[in-house]
Write an enzyme that holds these catalytic residues in place. Structure first.
Site, PDB file in Angstrom:
ATOM      1  N   THR A  12       0.719  -5.476   6.893  1.00 13.49           N
ATOM      2  CA  THR A  12      -0.701  -5.316   6.535  1.00 13.49           C
ATOM      3  C   THR A  12      -0.855  -4.451   5.284  1.00 13.49           C
ATOM      4  OG1 THR A  12      -1.286  -5.469   8.870  1.00 13.49           O
ATOM      5  CG2 THR A  12      -2.940  -4.507   7.413  1.00 13.49           C
ATOM      6  N   VAL A  13      -0.270  -3.256   5.310  1.00 14.13           N
ATOM      7  CA  VAL A  13      -0.483  -2.316   4.203  1.00 14.13           C
ATOM      8  C   VAL A  13       0.378  -2.685   2.997  1.00 14.13           C
ATOM      9  CG1 VAL A  13      -0.481   0.114   3.532  1.00 14.13           C
ATOM     10  CG2 VAL A  13      -1.014  -0.504   5.901  1.00 14.13           C
ATOM     11  N   VAL A 129      -3.533   9.514   6.689  1.00 11.72           N
ATOM     12  CA  VAL A 129      -4.693   9.970   7.464  1.00 11.72           C
ATOM     13  C   VAL A 129      -5.963   9.369   6.874  1.00 11.72           C
ATOM     14  CG1 VAL A 129      -6.002  11.956   8.306  1.00 11.72           C
ATOM     15  CG2 VAL A 129      -3.536  12.178   7.928  1.00 11.72           C
ATOM     16  N   LYS A 202      -2.189  12.697  13.119  1.00 13.51           N
ATOM     17  CA  LYS A 202      -3.046  12.890  11.936  1.00 13.51           C
ATOM     18  C   LYS A 202      -3.653  14.292  11.906  1.00 13.51           C
ATOM     19  CE  LYS A 202      -4.103   7.985  11.413  1.00 13.51           C
ATOM     20  NZ  LYS A 202      -4.956   6.887  11.890  1.00 13.51           N
ATOM     21  N   GLY A 301      -6.869  -0.903   7.734  1.00 12.26           N
ATOM     22  CA  GLY A 301      -7.062  -2.209   7.088  1.00 12.26           C
ATOM     23  C   GLY A 301      -6.296  -2.264   5.772  1.00 12.26           C
TER      24      GLY A 301
HETATM   25  P1  NDP Z   1       3.095  -3.969   9.830  1.00 11.30           P
HETATM   26  O1  NDP Z   1       3.732  -4.029  11.171  1.00 11.30           O
HETATM   27  O2  NDP Z   1       1.982  -4.895   9.516  1.00 11.30           O
HETATM   28  O3  NDP Z   1       4.215  -4.153   8.697  1.00 11.30           O
HETATM   29  C1  NDP Z   1       5.482  -3.563   8.764  1.00 11.30           C
HETATM   30  C2  NDP Z   1       6.356  -4.148   7.659  1.00 11.30           C
HETATM   31  O4  NDP Z   1       7.593  -3.463   7.649  1.00 11.30           O
HETATM   32  C3  NDP Z   1       6.674  -5.627   7.834  1.00 11.30           C
HETATM   33  O5  NDP Z   1       6.636  -6.250   6.589  1.00 11.30           O
HETATM   34  C4  NDP Z   1       8.107  -5.627   8.389  1.00 11.30           C
HETATM   35  O6  NDP Z   1       8.869  -6.722   7.927  1.00 11.30           O
HETATM   36  C5  NDP Z   1       8.669  -4.389   7.754  1.00 11.30           C
HETATM   37  N1  NDP Z   1       9.690  -3.764   8.592  1.00 11.30           N
HETATM   38  C6  NDP Z   1       9.506  -3.140   9.770  1.00 11.30           C
HETATM   39  N2  NDP Z   1      10.671  -2.665  10.245  1.00 11.30           N
HETATM   40  C7  NDP Z   1      11.607  -3.029   9.321  1.00 11.30           C
HETATM   41  C8  NDP Z   1      13.012  -2.839   9.221  1.00 11.30           C
HETATM   42  N3  NDP Z   1      13.703  -2.210  10.164  1.00 11.30           N
HETATM   43  N4  NDP Z   1      13.650  -3.339   8.130  1.00 11.30           N
HETATM   44  C9  NDP Z   1      12.955  -4.005   7.186  1.00 11.30           C
HETATM   45  N5  NDP Z   1      11.621  -4.188   7.216  1.00 11.30           N
HETATM   46  C10 NDP Z   1      10.980  -3.717   8.270  1.00 11.30           C
HETATM   47  O7  NDP Z   1       2.639  -2.445   9.638  1.00 11.30           O
HETATM   48  P2  NDP Z   1       1.372  -1.895   8.843  1.00 11.30           P
HETATM   49  O8  NDP Z   1       1.370  -2.421   7.471  1.00 11.30           O
HETATM   50  O9  NDP Z   1       0.162  -2.032   9.678  1.00 11.30           O
HETATM   51  O10 NDP Z   1       1.705  -0.323   8.827  1.00 11.30           O
HETATM   52  C11 NDP Z   1       2.656   0.223   7.951  1.00 11.30           C
HETATM   53  C12 NDP Z   1       2.514   1.737   7.956  1.00 11.30           C
HETATM   54  O11 NDP Z   1       1.222   2.078   7.480  1.00 11.30           O
HETATM   55  C13 NDP Z   1       2.642   2.385   9.345  1.00 11.30           C
HETATM   56  O12 NDP Z   1       3.276   3.625   9.189  1.00 11.30           O
HETATM   57  C14 NDP Z   1       1.189   2.581   9.767  1.00 11.30           C
HETATM   58  O13 NDP Z   1       1.028   3.659  10.655  1.00 11.30           O
HETATM   59  C15 NDP Z   1       0.560   2.903   8.438  1.00 11.30           C
HETATM   60  N6  NDP Z   1      -0.869   2.654   8.330  1.00 11.30           N
HETATM   61  C16 NDP Z   1      -1.365   1.434   8.718  1.00 11.30           C
HETATM   62  C17 NDP Z   1      -2.706   1.166   8.556  1.00 11.30           C
HETATM   63  C18 NDP Z   1      -3.284  -0.153   8.929  1.00 11.30           C
HETATM   64  O14 NDP Z   1      -4.501  -0.316   8.802  1.00 11.30           O
HETATM   65  N7  NDP Z   1      -2.497  -1.104   9.388  1.00 11.30           N
HETATM   66  C19 NDP Z   1      -3.612   2.170   7.990  1.00 11.30           C
HETATM   67  C20 NDP Z   1      -2.986   3.405   7.611  1.00 11.30           C
HETATM   68  C21 NDP Z   1      -1.655   3.620   7.784  1.00 11.30           C
HETATM   69  P3  NDP Z   1       8.516  -8.261   8.321  1.00 11.30           P
HETATM   70  O15 NDP Z   1       7.210  -8.542   7.634  1.00 11.30           O
HETATM   71  O16 NDP Z   1       9.621  -9.023   7.753  1.00 11.30           O
HETATM   72  O17 NDP Z   1       8.406  -8.292   9.807  1.00 11.30           O
HETATM   73  N1  HSE Z   2      -3.672   2.417  13.749  1.00 11.75           N
HETATM   74  C1  HSE Z   2      -4.325   3.302  12.842  1.00 11.75           C
HETATM   75  C2  HSE Z   2      -5.799   3.337  13.178  1.00 11.75           C
HETATM   76  C3  HSE Z   2      -4.125   2.816  11.437  1.00 11.75           C
HETATM   77  O1  HSE Z   2      -6.273   2.494  13.956  1.00 11.75           O
HETATM   78  O2  HSE Z   2      -6.486   4.239  12.687  1.00 11.75           O
HETATM   79  C4  HSE Z   2      -4.613   3.781  10.405  1.00 11.75           C
HETATM   80  O3  HSE Z   2      -3.827   4.934  10.346  1.00 11.75           O
END
Ligand code: NDP
Ligand code: HSE
Length: 428
Positions: A12-13, A129, A202, A301
Site C-alpha cells: 500500500t505505502v 505516526v 505510536k 492510506g
Molecule cells: P503491505 O503489506 O501493503 O506491503 C508490504 C510490502 O512489503 C509488500 O510489497 C511485500 O512484498 C513487501 N514485503 C514484506 N515482507 C517482505 C520480505 N520479507 N521481503 C521482501 N518484501 C517483503 O504494507 P503497508 O504498505 O500497508 O505498510 C508498510 C509499512 O507502512 C508498515 O510498517 C505499516 O505499519 C506502515 N504504515 C502503513 C500505513 C497504511 O495506511 N497502510 C500508514 C502508515 C504506516 P509483496 O508485495 O511482494 O508481497
Molecule cells: N494500521 C495503521 C492505522 C496504519 O490504521 O492507523 C497507519 O499507521
C-alpha cells in the site's frame, strides 16, 4: 539524477510512494532529482498498480541496502524482521533511512538511533505516526521550544474507522474491520490495530519526542476496542460523549513521571477530538508557552502516507544538497535517558461503568455506598431498562484516583445484587 532511493516494499505505502516519486510535476522541484533506483518485494510476479522496469524490481533486499549507489533506503515492508536487520544494515552501509514502521522504531529505536548517530546518517519516520499528518518534524522542530505537558491523539485510522461506522451506521465490528483491511488501512495482522498495540507504538514514539527521553514500550498501558459494544456507544451518545481510542502521554501533576496509555475513552462531544471520524487521525499537543495545537489529517492510506514518506526523502535530499557532513541537530535523535512512568493506579480520571443488576429496591443505593466508601464521587447515575430480567445501571464518576475506583469495584463485585460489570471505560 542526484539521489538514488532504494525502496523496500511495494505494498500500500510502497506503491503510493513510487507513484508520487514518478509524478514530480507541480511539486517541490527537488523531487525531480530523486530516482527510484531499486524496489524490493517478496513476490515478483504479483500484479502491481505501478509499472516499473524489470531491472528495478528485485527480491534481494540485502543487495539494495548494501548497494554503494543507493543514498537513501526507504523501509516499507512492515513487521519486525527482516525490517529491523535491513534498517541496521542500511545504516552500517552509510545509507540514510526513511521508515513508516512504528513497530520497529518503538521496539528497537535505541539500537537504530545509536547506530545512526555513530554512522552519521539520518533515520526519518514522519509516516510512522498519523499517516499523512506532519507531526514528527513539528515535534522535533517547531514545537521543541515548548515545555510539553500532554500529547493526546487518535492515532489509529483502522479503529477510528471502525468506531465511527459502528456509531453512524450501526455496523458490526467484523464487517467494518474487513472494509478497513480492503482500503489498505489495517496492519498485515489487524490485531495490532484492534488491540491498541499500533497506537501504543505510536504514542511511545510521540512521547519520546515530546518529552525528550526514551520510552519502554511495556510502560504504555494498552487496551483495545474489542470490548466496546453498541450498547456503550449508544449510552455514550445519550450522555453527551463519543467513544474514541485515545493514546495519551501526560506529565503527572506532582512529579516528572509520565502517564502513558492507550484505551477506549468517552470524549465529550464538545472536545476537538470528538469530531475526528473515519480514517482521520488528530494529535492534540499541549505545552508552555504555546497552549494547545492540534494536528489533523488522514491517518492511513497509500497517498496520505506516501506524502509523509516522500517529505522525509526530500528533507534528507535537501540536507545532502548543502554538502554538509555534520548531522542537523533538529533532524537527528539523541535521547539517552529513559522517561519515568507514572503507575496507572495513581491516574486521576473520570470513569464510565455499566452494571447489570437484579431489579430490586435499594440496588442503586448499595452501589452508591460502595463508591462512597472508597471516596468515589458520582456525576450521574442512569437506569434505563430491563434486559433478560436484569436492570442496566450506567454510572459516570467525577475525577477519581484509579486505585480508589478499583477498590470500589471490588466491593461492588461482592454485592449479591450485581450480576456483572458489563463495561468500564475512562472518560476524558
Ligand atoms: P503491505 O503489506 O501493503 O506491503 C508490504 C510490502 O512489503 C509488500 O510489497 C511485500 O512484498 C513487501 N514485503 C514484506 N515482507 C517482505 C520480505 N520479507 N521481503 C521482501 N518484501 C517483503 O504494507 P503497508 O504498505 O500497508 O505498510 C508498510 C509499512 O507502512 C508498515 O510498517 C505499516 O505499519 C506502515 N504504515 C502503513 C500505513 C497504511 O495506511 N497502510 C500508514 C502508515 C504506516 P509483496 O508485495 O511482494 O508481497
Ligand atoms: N494500521 C495503521 C492505522 C496504519 O490504521 O492507523 C497507519 O499507521
Amino acid at each position: 539524477m542526484a539521489f538514488k532511493v532504494g525502496i523496500l516494499g511495494l505494498g500500500t505505502v510502497g506503491t503510493g510512494t513510487v507513484q508520487l516519486l514518478l509524478d514530480p510535476t507541480g511539486r517541490q522541484a527537488l523531487l525531480k532529482e530523486v530516482e527510484v533506483y531499486k524496489v524490493g518485494v517478496k513476490s515478483p510476479d504479483k500484479t502491481r498498480a505501478v509499472s516499473l522496469p524489470t531491472a528495478v524490481v528485485t527480491t534481494d533486499l540485502e543487495a539494495i541496502v548494501k548497494d554503494p549507489a543507493v543514498d537513501i533506503v526507504v523501509e516499507l515492508i512492515g513487521g519486525l524482521e527482516p525490517a529491523r536487520s535491513l534498517i541496521l544494515q542500511a545504516i552500517n552501509n552509510g545509507k540514510h533511512v526513511v521508515t513508516a514502521n512504528k513497530a520497529v522504531i518503538a521496539r528497537f529505536g535505541d539500537e537504530i538511533f545509536t547506530a545512526a548517530n555513530a554512522a552519521g546518517v539520518y533515520v526519518m519516520l514522519e509516516a510512522a505516526v498519523g499517516g499523512g499528518i506532519p507531526v514528527i518534524q513539528p515535534l522535533k522542530q517547531s514545537l521543541s521550544v515548548n515545555r510539553i505537558t500532554a500529547v493526546t491523539g487518535i492515532v489509529n485510522g483502522t479503529t477510528n474507522y471502525i468506531l465511527t461506522a459502528m456509531r453512524d451506521r450501526g455496523s458490526d465490528f467484523a464487517e467494518v474491520l474487513a472494509e478497513a483491511q480492503q482500503l489498505g488501512y489495517a496492519e498485515a495482522d489487524p490485531t495490532a490495530d484492534v488491540d491498541g498495540l499500533d497506537a501504543a507504538d505510536k504514542i511511545a514514539i510521540l512521547a519520546s519526542l515530546a518529552f525528550g527521553g526514551r520510552i519502554k514500550l511495556q510502560d504504555v498501558y494498552c487496551e483495545g476496542i474489542r470490548n466496546v459494544s453498541k450498547a456503550d456507544i449508544n449510552y455514550a451518545e445519550k450522555l453527551g460523549f463519543v467513544i474514541k481510542l485515545l493514546a495519551i502521554a501526560k506529565k503527572a501533576h506532582s512529579s516528572n513521571s509520565l502517564s502513558l496509555r492507550v484505551h477506549p475513552t468517552l470524549v465529550p462531544q464538545s472536545h476537538p477530538l470528538a469530531s475526528i471520524n473515519g480514517v482521520y487521525n488528530a494529535i492534540l499537543v499541549e505545552g508552555e508557552p504555546l497552549g494547545q495545537v492540534m494536528f489533523f489529517g488522514p491517518g492511513a492510506g497509500a497517498g496520505a502516507t506516501a506524502s509523509a514518506v516522500v517529505s522525509d526523502i526530500l528533507a534528507i535530499a535537501a540536507t545532502l544538497k548543502t554538502g554538509t557532513t555534520k548531522p542537523h541537530p533538529l533532524m537527528s535523535c539523541s535521547h539517552q535517558e529513559y522517561c519515568e512512568k507514572a503507575p496507572m493506579e495513581d491516574l486521576v480520571t473520570r470513569f464510565y461503568a455499566r452494571f447489570l443488576t437484579q431489579d430490586h429496591p435499594g440496588v442503586i443505593g448499595k452501589l452508591g455506598t460502595c463508591f462512597g466508601n472508597c471516596g468515589v464521587s458520582l456525576e450521574s447515575v442512569v437506569q434505563t431498562g430491563i434486559h433478560d430480567n436484569l436492570a442496566e445501571i450506567v454510572v459516570v464518576t467525577h475525577d477519581v484516583r484509579e486505585g480508589d475506583f478499583n477498590a470500589s469495584l471490588a466491593e461492588i463485585r461482592a454485592l449479591p445484587a450485581i450480576s456483572s460489570i458489563a463495561s468500564l471505560l475512562r472518560v476524558l
